[in-house]
Design a protein around this motif. Structure first.
Motif, PDB file in Angstrom:
ATOM      1  N   LEU A  36       0.830  -1.204   0.000  1.00 14.55           N
ATOM      2  CA  LEU A  36       0.000   0.000   0.000  1.00 14.55           C
ATOM      3  C   LEU A  36       0.865   1.254   0.000  1.00 14.55           C
ATOM      4  O   LEU A  36       0.575   2.227  -0.705  1.00 14.55           O
ATOM      5  N   THR A  37       1.938   1.231   0.781  1.00 17.37           N
ATOM      6  CA  THR A  37       2.847   2.378   0.835  1.00 17.37           C
ATOM      7  C   THR A  37       3.432   2.670  -0.542  1.00 17.37           C
ATOM      8  O   THR A  37       3.517   3.830  -0.965  1.00 17.37           O
ATOM      9  N   CYS A  38       3.824   1.625  -1.256  1.00 14.17           N
ATOM     10  CA  CYS A  38       4.358   1.814  -2.608  1.00 14.17           C
ATOM     11  C   CYS A  38       3.335   2.494  -3.506  1.00 14.17           C
ATOM     12  O   CYS A  38       3.670   3.431  -4.249  1.00 14.17           O
ATOM     13  N   ARG A  39       2.086   2.057  -3.443  1.00 22.09           N
ATOM     14  CA  ARG A  39       1.045   2.643  -4.292  1.00 22.09           C
ATOM     15  C   ARG A  39       0.711   4.071  -3.852  1.00 22.09           C
ATOM     16  O   ARG A  39       0.483   4.953  -4.689  1.00 22.09           O
ATOM     17  N   GLN A  53      13.843   2.934  -2.913  1.00 22.67           N
ATOM     18  CA  GLN A  53      13.589   1.655  -2.260  1.00 22.67           C
ATOM     19  C   GLN A  53      12.741   1.865  -1.017  1.00 22.67           C
ATOM     20  O   GLN A  53      12.847   2.888  -0.343  1.00 22.67           O
ATOM     21  N   ILE A  54      11.908   0.872  -0.754  1.00 24.02           N
ATOM     22  CA  ILE A  54      11.088   0.870   0.462  1.00 24.02           C
ATOM     23  C   ILE A  54      11.300  -0.477   1.138  1.00 24.02           C
ATOM     24  O   ILE A  54      11.176  -1.522   0.496  1.00 24.02           O
ATOM     25  N   THR A  55      11.637  -0.462   2.418  1.00 30.34           N
ATOM     26  CA  THR A  55      11.883  -1.698   3.147  1.00 30.34           C
ATOM     27  C   THR A  55      11.210  -1.653   4.512  1.00 30.34           C
ATOM     28  O   THR A  55      10.933  -0.576   5.047  1.00 30.34           O
ATOM     29  N   PHE A 243      -2.532   7.096   7.449  1.00 28.53           N
ATOM     30  CA  PHE A 243      -2.178   5.992   6.551  1.00 28.53           C
ATOM     31  C   PHE A 243      -3.436   5.323   6.004  1.00 28.53           C
ATOM     32  O   PHE A 243      -3.521   5.022   4.803  1.00 28.53           O
ATOM     33  N   ASP A 244      -4.410   5.091   6.865  1.00 30.57           N
ATOM     34  CA  ASP A 244      -5.650   4.460   6.425  1.00 30.57           C
ATOM     35  C   ASP A 244      -6.384   5.349   5.415  1.00 30.57           C
ATOM     36  O   ASP A 244      -6.987   4.852   4.458  1.00 30.57           O
ATOM     37  N   TYR A 245      -6.338   6.657   5.631  1.00 30.23           N
ATOM     38  CA  TYR A 245      -6.945   7.584   4.679  1.00 30.23           C
ATOM     39  C   TYR A 245      -6.265   7.498   3.313  1.00 30.23           C
ATOM     40  O   TYR A 245      -6.923   7.364   2.275  1.00 30.23           O
ATOM     41  N   TYR A 246      -4.930   7.566   3.307  1.00 29.30           N
ATOM     42  CA  TYR A 246      -4.196   7.441   2.051  1.00 29.30           C
ATOM     43  C   TYR A 246      -4.502   6.100   1.377  1.00 29.30           C
ATOM     44  O   TYR A 246      -4.619   6.016   0.146  1.00 29.30           O
ATOM     45  N   SER A 247      -4.624   5.045   2.183  1.00 37.17           N
ATOM     46  CA  SER A 247      -4.900   3.719   1.630  1.00 37.17           C
ATOM     47  C   SER A 247      -6.271   3.675   0.970  1.00 37.17           C
ATOM     48  O   SER A 247      -6.425   3.112  -0.130  1.00 37.17           O
ATOM     49  N   ARG A 248      -7.270   4.256   1.615  1.00 34.64           N
ATOM     50  CA  ARG A 248      -8.609   4.282   1.016  1.00 34.64           C
ATOM     51  C   ARG A 248      -8.589   5.029  -0.318  1.00 34.64           C
ATOM     52  O   ARG A 248      -9.280   4.655  -1.260  1.00 34.64           O
TER      53      ARG A 248
END
Length: 259
Positions: A36-39, A53-55, A243-248
């Protein structure tokens, strides 16, 4: 209960207490959160081809999840993430990790408090980095970064060697973020949620700074008030809600990332 005569300190305490029960986080695995973070970052302007990169730390010490070299942020899903060790040997999944992930291993070694690292080259951060000037935090919304952004003035080159890992890990110190001249940004988060939110914020901060510099001289905000705002906004519950807002926002277009 009337709060109209309560002090600011009392109101802050009350709000923090209410947040503990009023805000509930979505239930995703770490793999799903990383995807989700990548998107989210792709939609937030952090895409730069295959750069960045994301880890995040995995269950076994000295291992972490990361994206596969050759895939863009908009192609990452929970199932195509790699599990690698600190030498970038792939423990699970096809393909290879980005060789530039090496400096993540150095930072994880130096910072046991860090769970997730985000390194990207978003447009406004990258543009600001070419000026060799630090990031200036002078707006309320940006205060989660106040006093928490380091600055590496001299570019050490492509970060595929151990030397660059030592330099970047040393330069960030105990801070949450760093602006890397002629390069980009790095976030060292205590959680995936915090790292994602701060990564979105640092690109906004860079854009705001460039706009303000073009119009005049940036005026500083009072340190005491900035630190108060930093502590007020920088709460795990608030990061989780953001984070949940960005994910939605991204799941309508990127619901394949959870698979």
């Amino acid at each position: 209960m009337s709060t109209m005569t309560a002090s600011k300190t009392e109101l802050v305490r009350l709000a923090e207490t209410r947040m503990q029960t009023a805000i509930t986080a979505a239930r995703w695995t770490d793999r799903q959160k990383l995807a989700l973070t990548c998107r989210i970052l792709f939609e937030g302007g952090h895409d730069s081809g295959l750069a960045g990169q994301i880890t995040c730390r995995a269950e076994q010490p000295g291992t972490y999840f990361t994206q596969r070299l050759g895939l863009g942020f908009d192609e990452i899903s929970a199932t195509n993430l790699l599990l690698v060790d600190e030498d970038l040997n792939v423990l699970d999944g096809p393909g290879m990790a980005n060789p530039a992930n090496r400096f993540h291993s150095w930072l994880y070694r130096a910072r046991p408090d860090v769970t997730c690292i985000i390194h990207t080259h978003p447009l406004h951060v990258a543009a600001l980095s070419t000026l060799e000037v630090p990031l200036e935090i002078s707006h309320m919304d940006l205060c989660p970064l106040y006093g928490d952004v380091a600055f590496l003035e001299k570019w050490p080159g492509v970060p595929v060697g151990n030397e660059e890992g030592a330099i970047i890990a040393g330069a960030i110190g105990d801070k949450k973020a760093i602006l890397l001249s002629h390069h980009g940004q790095l976030i060292a988060g205590a959680s995936i949620e915090e790292a994602c939110v701060l990564a979105m914020l640092i690109e906004r901060a860079a854009r705001m700074q460039l706009l303000a510099m073009a119009a005049g001289t940036i005026k500083p905000i009072p340190e005491a008030l900035a630190r108060e705002a930093h502590d007020w906004i920088s709460k795990p519950k608030r990061h989780s809600a953001a984070f949940d807002y960005y994910s939605r926002r991204v799941l309508d277009r990127h619901n394949d990332c959870l698979l």
